[in-house]
Design an enzyme around this catalytic site. Structure first.
Site, PDB file in Angstrom:
ATOM      1  N   ASP A  74       0.835  -1.201   0.000  1.00  0.00           N
ATOM      2  CA  ASP A  74       0.000   0.000   0.000  1.00  0.00           C
ATOM      3  C   ASP A  74       0.867   1.246   0.000  1.00  0.00           C
ATOM      4  OD1 ASP A  74      -2.287  -1.524   0.043  1.00  0.00           O
ATOM      5  OD2 ASP A  74      -2.564  -1.372   2.206  1.00  0.00           O
ATOM      6  N   LYS A  75       0.290   2.330  -0.464  1.00  0.00           N
ATOM      7  CA  LYS A  75       1.007   3.605  -0.576  1.00  0.00           C
ATOM      8  C   LYS A  75       1.698   3.984   0.738  1.00  0.00           C
ATOM      9  CE  LYS A  75       0.240   8.520  -1.385  1.00  0.00           C
ATOM     10  NZ  LYS A  75      -0.741   9.559  -1.710  1.00  0.00           N
TER      11      LYS A  75
END
Length: 169
Positions: A74-75
């Site tokens: 995830d970012k």
């Protein structure tokens, strides 16, 4: 609907940990998006990898925006990410991830003082309120997720937890 644009090479500051003829391993920083998508067509790890590597698996197939990407983070998650440089490596890595032959372990700082160890299980899907967020779904909707955890250290209001993904979610 128009197809997404192809990822373009960009010179980016990426921490390359390992590289050989088949693989690249990078230490992805929190805040970096892995592959281009709506709202993030530039500045992604893929953009930087395309600038760095002469070849990435699948990058010669027009329209690909995830060349060499076997898994993602995830970012807002930092950690090691494995990238395939050729189609044989991509097939081998994809098979290992699919068969759960790859163990993924993370450390996280969480609010509170959970039990010393345990398992979190539920169905995960997109939030109806905010499609960018994932949430626990009720009634068997969503994808089944199993995660095991062990507290490594307790602090006043926080805990350092080792997290092992069983399902990859």
């Amino acid at each position: 609907i128009a197809p997404p644009p192809e990822a373009e090479p960009e010179e980016l500051d990426i921490n390359f940990v390992f590289e050989d003829k088949d693989l690249i391993i990078v230490n992805k920083e929190a805040g970096m998006v892995v592959h281009p998508a709506y709202g993030n067509w530039t500045g992604t790890l893929v953009n930087g990898l395309l600038h760095h590597a002469d070849e990435l698996a699948g990058s010669d197939e027009g329209g690909k925006i995830r060349p060499g990407i076997v898994h993602r983070l995830d970012k807002d998650t930092s950690g090691l990410l494995v990238v395939a440089k050729n189609d044989e490596a991509l097939a081998n890595l994809s098979a290992k991830f699919a068969k759960k032959d790859v163990e993924r372990t993370y450390w996280a700082i969480v609010w509170g003082t959970p039990a010393e160890e345990g398992t979190i299980e539920g169905d995960i899907g997109r939030s109806k309120q905010d499609r960018k967020l994932m949430t626990v779904m009720q009634g068997g909707r969503g994808k089944h997720a199993v995660t095991h955890f062990k507290v490594l250290e307790y602090f006043d209001y926080l805990s350092l937890v080792e997290v092992k993904l069983e399902t990859g979610r």
